[in-house]
Design a protein around this motif. Structure first.
Motif, short mmCIF file in Angstrom:
data_model
loop_
_atom_site.label_atom_id
_atom_site.label_comp_id
_atom_site.label_asym_id
_atom_site.label_seq_id
_atom_site.Cartn_x
_atom_site.Cartn_y
_atom_site.Cartn_z
N ALA A 158 1.49 -1.61 -0.12
CA ALA A 158 0.04 -0.15 0.09
C ALA A 158 0.68 1.45 -0.27
CB ALA A 158 -1.02 0.10 1.71
N ASN A 159 2.20 1.18 0.40
CA ASN A 159 2.91 2.29 0.76
C ASN A 159 3.55 2.60 -0.88
OD1 ASN A 159 2.52 2.77 3.86
ND2 ASN A 159 3.81 1.74 4.24
N GLN A 160 3.96 1.25 -1.18
CA GLN A 160 5.05 1.59 -2.61
C GLN A 160 3.27 1.97 -3.69
OE1 GLN A 160 6.24 -2.22 -3.71
NE2 GLN A 160 6.21 -1.67 -6.30
N ILE A 161 2.08 1.76 -3.41
CA ILE A 161 0.74 2.40 -3.97
C ILE A 161 0.85 4.11 -4.23
CG2 ILE A 161 -0.88 2.05 -4.20
CD1 ILE A 161 -1.06 -0.79 -4.28
N SER A 162 0.98 4.56 -3.03
CA SER A 162 0.24 6.29 -2.96
C SER A 162 1.86 6.67 -3.33
CB SER A 162 0.40 5.78 -0.77
OG SER A 162 1.71 5.72 -0.56
N LYS A 163 3.07 6.38 -3.37
CA LYS A 163 3.94 6.58 -4.10
C LYS A 163 3.35 7.96 -4.94
CE LYS A 163 8.11 4.72 -1.10
NZ LYS A 163 9.01 3.83 -1.44
N LYS A 164 4.13 8.96 -5.22
CA LYS A 164 3.67 9.88 -6.91
C LYS A 164 5.17 8.99 -7.95
CE LYS A 164 2.50 14.81 -5.22
NZ LYS A 164 2.68 15.48 -4.29
N SER A 165 4.79 9.48 -8.40
CA SER A 165 5.82 8.94 -10.32
C SER A 165 5.13 9.73 -11.13
CB SER A 165 4.94 7.05 -10.42
OG SER A 165 5.78 6.93 -12.04
N SER A 166 6.02 9.98 -12.17
CA SER A 166 6.33 10.74 -13.04
C SER A 166 5.57 9.38 -14.26
CB SER A 166 7.57 11.41 -13.55
OG SER A 166 8.71 10.30 -13.77
N ASP A 167 5.84 8.33 -14.12
CA ASP A 167 5.55 7.85 -15.36
C ASP A 167 4.02 7.18 -15.37
OD1 ASP A 167 5.80 5.65 -17.07
OD2 ASP A 167 6.69 3.90 -15.76
N PRO A 168 3.03 7.75 -16.72
CA PRO A 168 2.16 7.80 -16.62
C PRO A 168 1.24 6.35 -16.81
CG PRO A 168 2.94 8.02 -18.93
CD PRO A 168 4.01 8.10 -17.39
N LYS A 169 2.08 4.68 -16.38
CA LYS A 169 1.98 3.82 -16.84
C LYS A 169 1.50 3.08 -15.74
CE LYS A 169 4.05 2.58 -21.53
NZ LYS A 169 4.48 1.92 -22.17
N ILE A 170 2.50 3.97 -14.43
CA ILE A 170 2.24 3.38 -13.23
C ILE A 170 1.85 4.84 -12.41
CG2 ILE A 170 3.39 1.32 -12.99
CD1 ILE A 170 6.07 2.94 -11.96
#
Length: 413
Positions: A102-114
């Motif tokens: 869940a922590n991993q899911i909550s993180k921001k990412s600049s990759d539009p695929k994730i």
């Protein structure tokens, strides 16, 4: 403010967008009963306030502001919605591993695929033991399902079999025998041999170029009702004899919903609403109309994440709901079996996917509904486990491969 329950699906977009946007902005700025992603919350899950049927659509969903911070709870509440709550850890599952995920899911990412996951829920041994919402995710807002709509369409047909409107033998009957408003004399060679089983496994053999499809759609009046299937079968290339190659396309679920509409009393739309979804306690949903006027079966529905869990439980319970046979067990088994080779290690049933992820040298059965953007219902029969994920990624993202492995590890270690 207590949210109004959404009781009637609507296919018509609302012209009054500004009040909806204003309400969402006020909601986004108000305090939420949530917690930082590293902690578990026992508060109320985030919801859209004052929700109406006209507020639910793919376009409206894009207007939902991101949550200020995630909502995560290993002890979901009992909402009296047909879902039994439990607790992650005491009722099963490695709590540490799930919270890490869940922590991993909550993180921001600049990759539009994730990095654009909206919800993540887990049911184990019939209990909802984990519930989380991120970004656009809301407990009461139906999330766009994309191609999982095909899976729901298959189960609506299975419900019709349970109620006696079709038989299991009818799965091998040519579909034009049900579609009395079509004209077989103008169809291409082999069109009269396509069966429901072949359509629901994406092996109808229908082949139309994009140019031809565009041309047909330029005269929508001709595609109303069964005219849609008439066009497919009249303008396709000749249909080869079975067995035919798998091709993922919109024509095959369109055939399925047309047959459903032809055999049930009233309409497919009314049947889905009253005899299928309402019987499972699902009233807060949206299902778009196709160009035919029937429910759009390829990718047109929106459901709450908690209601997505119900479909997974229906599979694990062999078609039973509340102890009663709701869809024939034989149909559910076929629908979620590897009947057709799709690509690589991916197999296909009746609009449901089947793979065999491997963990620590052992392969597990993973049955799934999949939708573009990152919509998933993962079911693991050997573990009595269901995981639901919604998102607004580009494509499938990494969840298709990552989530099954993480779920298996969290419930086998």
């Amino acid at each position: 403010m207590i949210p109004r329950r959404l009781t009637t699906p609507s296919s018509q977009p609302s012209p009054n967008v500004k009040p909806f946007v204003s309400a969402l902005l006020l909601f986004a700025l108000s305090p939420l009963h949530g917690s930082p992603p590293s902690e578990a919350s026992s508060g109320l899950a985030p919801e859209i306030t004052d929700l109406n049927a006209k507020d639910v659509s793919y376009a409206r969903e894009k207007e939902i502001p991101y949550l200020p911070h995630p909502f995560i709870t290993p002890s979901p509440r009992d909402l009296k919605d047909g879902i039994t709550p439990g607790r992650l850890g005491p009722d099963g599952g490695n709590k540490e591993l799930i919270l890490q995920f869940a922590n991993q899911i909550s993180k921001k990412s600049s990759d539009p695929k994730i990095g654009n996951t909206d919800s993540f829920l887990i049911s184990y041994q019939g209990k909802l033991i984990f519930e989380s919402y991120f970004r656009r995710g809301r407990q009461n807002y139906p999330h766009y399902q994309m191609s999982i709509t095909k899976s729901y369409t298959a189960f609506a047909l299975g419900r019709a079999i349970q109620l006696g409107h079709l038989t299991m033998e009818d799965l091998n009957t040519p579909v034009i025998q049900f579609l009395k408003q079509t004209d077989p004399t103008t169809m291409v060679k082999g069109a009269d041999q396509i069966t429901l089983e072949q359509a629901m496994t994406m092996r109808s053999g229908i082949r139309l170029s994009q140019e031809k499809i565009k041309l047909l759609r330029s005269t929508p009046a001709r595609l109303k009702g069964q005219g849609q299937i008439q066009a497919y079968l009249q303008h396709s290339k000749p249909i080869p004899p079975a067995p035919r190659a798998f091709k993922y396309q919109a024509s095959d679920p369109a055939i399925t919903i047309q047959v459903l509409d032809a055999v049930v009393p009233g309409s497919a739309k009314a049947f889905i609403q009253t005899e299928f979804l309402a019987k499972m306690g699902i009233t807060n949903y949206h299902w778009q109309d196709d160009i035919s006027g029937l429910p759009k079966s390829a990718a047109g529905s929106s459901f709450r994440s908690r209601d997505m869990i119900k479909f997974g439980q229906l599979v694990l319970n062999n078609g039973k709901w509340n102890g009663q046979q709701f869809i024939p067990a034989d149909f559910v088994e076929l629908a979620t079996s590897p009947l057709a080779q799709a690509y690589g290690e991916n197999h296909y049933g009746f609009f449901w996917w089947v793979t065999h992820p491997e963990v620590n040298g052992k392969k597990y059965i993973c049955k799934a509904g999949r939708g573009a953007g990152g919509q998933f219902i993962f079911m693991f029969p050997e573990l009595d486990l269901v995981a639901v994920i919604t998102a607004h990624n580009q494509g499938m993202g990494k969840m298709l491969e990552d989530a099954p492995l993480k779920m298996i590890r969290a419930f086998t270690q």
